[in-house]
Structure formats: structure tokens, C-alpha cells
Design a protein around this motif. Structure first.
Motif, mmCIF file in Angstrom:
data_model
loop_
_atom_site.group_PDB
_atom_site.id
_atom_site.type_symbol
_atom_site.label_atom_id
_atom_site.label_comp_id
_atom_site.label_asym_id
_atom_site.label_seq_id
_atom_site.Cartn_x
_atom_site.Cartn_y
_atom_site.Cartn_z
ATOM 1 N N ARG A 35 3.646 -19.544 44.594
ATOM 2 C CA ARG A 35 3.339 -19.707 43.168
ATOM 3 C C ARG A 35 4.533 -19.341 42.291
ATOM 4 N N GLU A 36 5.255 -18.296 42.696
ATOM 5 C CA GLU A 36 6.423 -17.847 41.933
ATOM 6 C C GLU A 36 7.482 -18.944 41.817
ATOM 7 N N VAL A 37 7.710 -19.657 42.888
ATOM 8 C CA VAL A 37 8.807 -20.613 42.944
ATOM 9 C C VAL A 37 8.408 -22.019 42.469
ATOM 10 N N SER A 38 7.118 -22.301 42.365
ATOM 11 C CA SER A 38 6.642 -23.667 42.138
ATOM 12 C C SER A 38 6.560 -24.070 40.679
ATOM 13 N N SER A 39 6.834 -25.337 40.460
ATOM 14 C CA SER A 39 6.625 -25.953 39.150
ATOM 15 C C SER A 39 5.149 -26.265 38.956
ATOM 16 N N PHE A 40 4.478 -26.643 40.044
ATOM 17 C CA PHE A 40 3.041 -26.889 40.005
ATOM 18 C C PHE A 40 2.432 -26.791 41.398
ATOM 19 N N VAL A 41 1.095 -26.694 41.422
ATOM 20 C CA VAL A 41 0.332 -26.490 42.650
ATOM 21 C C VAL A 41 -0.623 -27.670 42.828
ATOM 22 N N ILE A 42 -0.685 -28.190 44.047
ATOM 23 C CA ILE A 42 -1.646 -29.240 44.373
ATOM 24 C C ILE A 42 -2.456 -28.768 45.575
ATOM 25 N N ASP A 43 -3.786 -28.749 45.424
ATOM 26 C CA ASP A 43 -4.656 -28.363 46.535
ATOM 27 C C ASP A 43 -4.752 -29.524 47.508
ATOM 28 N N THR A 44 -4.516 -29.233 48.791
ATOM 29 C CA THR A 44 -4.510 -30.280 49.806
ATOM 30 C C THR A 44 -5.720 -30.210 50.723
ATOM 31 N N GLY A 45 -6.560 -29.194 50.554
ATOM 32 C CA GLY A 45 -7.737 -28.980 51.382
ATOM 33 C C GLY A 45 -8.140 -30.103 52.287
ATOM 34 N N ARG A 46 -8.974 -30.993 51.814
ATOM 35 C CA ARG A 46 -9.445 -32.118 52.635
ATOM 36 C C ARG A 46 -9.018 -33.448 52.024
ATOM 37 N N THR A 47 -7.911 -33.408 51.303
ATOM 38 C CA THR A 47 -7.381 -34.591 50.641
ATOM 39 C C THR A 47 -6.681 -35.496 51.648
ATOM 40 N N SER A 48 -6.885 -36.804 51.528
ATOM 41 C CA SER A 48 -6.187 -37.746 52.405
ATOM 42 C C SER A 48 -4.714 -37.818 51.999
ATOM 43 N N VAL A 49 -3.883 -38.259 52.919
ATOM 44 C CA VAL A 49 -2.447 -38.363 52.639
ATOM 45 C C VAL A 49 -2.174 -39.337 51.487
ATOM 46 N N PRO A 50 -2.765 -40.534 51.452
ATOM 47 C CA PRO A 50 -2.508 -41.423 50.313
ATOM 48 C C PRO A 50 -2.922 -40.798 48.972
ATOM 49 N N THR A 51 -4.043 -40.088 48.950
ATOM 50 C CA THR A 51 -4.475 -39.425 47.718
ATOM 51 C C THR A 51 -3.484 -38.333 47.341
ATOM 52 N N LEU A 52 -3.033 -37.580 48.310
ATOM 53 C CA LEU A 52 -2.071 -36.518 48.055
ATOM 54 C C LEU A 52 -0.764 -37.086 47.498
ATOM 55 N N VAL A 53 -0.276 -38.165 48.062
ATOM 56 C CA VAL A 53 0.955 -38.791 47.575
ATOM 57 C C VAL A 53 0.758 -39.292 46.143
ATOM 58 N N ASN A 54 -0.411 -39.863 45.847
ATOM 59 C CA ASN A 54 -0.693 -40.291 44.472
ATOM 60 C C ASN A 54 -0.702 -39.100 43.512
ATOM 61 N N LEU A 55 -1.330 -38.000 43.930
ATOM 62 C CA LEU A 55 -1.338 -36.795 43.087
ATOM 63 C C LEU A 55 0.082 -36.283 42.854
ATOM 64 N N LEU A 56 0.880 -36.247 43.912
ATOM 65 C CA LEU A 56 2.279 -35.814 43.781
ATOM 66 C C LEU A 56 3.044 -36.727 42.832
ATOM 67 N N SER A 57 2.884 -38.029 43.011
ATOM 68 C CA SER A 57 3.580 -39.003 42.163
ATOM 69 C C SER A 57 3.204 -38.835 40.706
ATOM 70 N N MET A 58 1.907 -38.686 40.437
ATOM 71 C CA MET A 58 1.443 -38.512 39.055
ATOM 72 C C MET A 58 1.996 -37.218 38.456
ATOM 73 N N GLN A 59 1.988 -36.140 39.236
ATOM 74 C CA GLN A 59 2.478 -34.863 38.743
ATOM 75 C C GLN A 59 3.979 -34.946 38.448
ATOM 76 N N LEU A 60 4.729 -35.570 39.316
ATOM 77 C CA LEU A 60 6.169 -35.720 39.101
ATOM 78 C C LEU A 60 6.459 -36.618 37.897
ATOM 79 N N GLU A 61 5.650 -37.653 37.739
ATOM 80 C CA GLU A 61 5.819 -38.528 36.576
ATOM 81 C C GLU A 61 5.561 -37.767 35.277
ATOM 82 N N MET A 62 4.527 -36.924 35.280
ATOM 83 C CA MET A 62 4.230 -36.107 34.095
ATOM 84 C C MET A 62 5.341 -35.103 33.832
ATOM 85 N N ALA A 63 6.068 -34.712 34.868
ATOM 86 C CA ALA A 63 7.190 -33.773 34.726
ATOM 87 C C ALA A 63 8.478 -34.497 34.316
ATOM 88 N N GLY A 64 8.390 -35.811 34.133
ATOM 89 C CA GLY A 64 9.544 -36.564 33.651
ATOM 90 C C GLY A 64 10.321 -37.291 34.735
#
Length: 175
Positions: free
Chosen positions: A141-170
Motif C-alpha cells: 500500500r505504501e508504494v502503490s499508486s492504486f490497489v486492485i482486488d484480484t480475488g476471483r477476478t478473471s484475467v481479462p477483467t483484471l487487465v480491463n481494470l488495470l487499463s482503465m485505472q492507468l487511463e484515469m492516471a493519464g
């Protein structure tokens, strides 16, 4: 920019990182793979022969080399955040650090047949994961720009979440 993925063993850093790099058109590197190239063998064998401290020294050199800003998605080892110099290298200007968070219970389910992770061998893996999580979660948490929960998320969903978060970060795919 380098996108640095941090999190517990088995949270999906390498799997999601490979897919995210492909999506962005960037290079993907797994720090554990780089370490294995450097030591000329498996991390587990190196750990057994030389111990964790020696491994962490090599890991620190590799992390320092790989966190120089470039178009790269970097999956780090679960314990890379244990050393302050690694956290500083990851979080330097030009990098986005993403914590892929999963509960110890989800990780135990994913890793139940894994024999390659030295810190999880023998004894009660769930208890070990809970102990590691307690120690490492604040550092992720200290080092991260943001946190994404991966619990039971599929890989394609996780990649979409990462992409959206990075896009929001510019960050756009063309960056």
C-alpha cells in the motif's frame, strides 16, 4: 513510464502483466525470471543453497535495473517490497505502481499445487500466507499508486481494470 505490479505470490502479477503489456504494446518483464537468468538456475534452489538474504541482494540489483522509466510492464516478486531501496526504485517519477491484492484464502486456493515458491513450502501454507500478508500488505500500500482486488477476478477483467485505472492516471496506449 514503467508499470510496476506488486502483490503477494499468486495474485496474478505475471499473468495479468503479460496481458497488460500486450494490450499496451509494451515489453513485459518478470523480475523473478530475470533473477533466474542472472543466477543461472531456479530461485528455489538458490534460496535453499544461499538463503533469503543473498537472494534479496540480487533481487535489489535487478529491481533497480528494471525500474528505469521505459515502456515496460514489470511483475515483481512478492517480497520485493521488503527492502526500502526497492520501494524507492519502484515508486520513482515516471512509474505507476499497482498493488494486485488478493486475500490469503484466495492465494492458498490458487497456490495449493505450487512447489516452486520457497517461502510457502512445508507446514501450513495458509498460515504462512496470512503471516506474509500481515507483513507485506502495508508495504504494498505504501508504494502503490492504486490497489486492485484480484480475488476471483478473471484475467481479462483484471487487465480491463488495470487499463482503465492507468487511463484515469493519464496513461494512454500511445504514451
Amino acid at each position: 513510464m514503467t508499470v510496476v505490479l506488486v502483490g503477494m505470490p499468486g495474485c496474478g502479477k505475471s499473468t495479468a502483466g503479460r496481458q497488460l503489456a500486450r494490450h499496451l504494446g509494451w515489453r513485459f518483464v518478470d523480475s523473478d525470471t530475470e533473477i533466474e537468468h542472472e543466477i543461472g538456475g531456479s530461485i528455489r534452489a538458490y534460496f535453499d543453497e544461499h538463503g533469503e538474504e543473498s537472494f534479496r541482494e540480487i533481487e535489489q540489483r535487478v529491481i533497480d535495473r528494471l525500474t528505469k522509466p521505459e515502456r515496460l510492464v514489470l511483475a515483481t516478486g512478492g517480497g520485493a517490497v521488503l527492502r526500502q531501496p526497492n520501494r524507492e526504485a519502484m515508486a520513482q517519477a515516471g512509474n505507476q505502481v499497482v498493488y494486485l491484492r488478493a486475500t490469503p484464502e484466495d492465494l492458498a486456493r490458487r497456490l495449493r499445487y505450487d512447489t516452486q515458491r520457497p517461502l510457502l513450502q512445508g507446514g501450513d501454507p495458509l498460515r504462512k500466507l496470512r503471516d506474509l500478508f500481515r507483513q507485506r500488505d502495508p508495504l504494498y500500500r505504501e508504494v502503490s499508486s492504486f490497489v486492485i482486488d484480484t480475488g476471483r477476478t478473471s484475467v481479462p477483467t483484471l487487465v480491463n481494470l488495470l487499463s482503465m485505472q492507468l487511463e484515469m492516471a493519464g496513461l494512454s496506449r500511445k504514451a
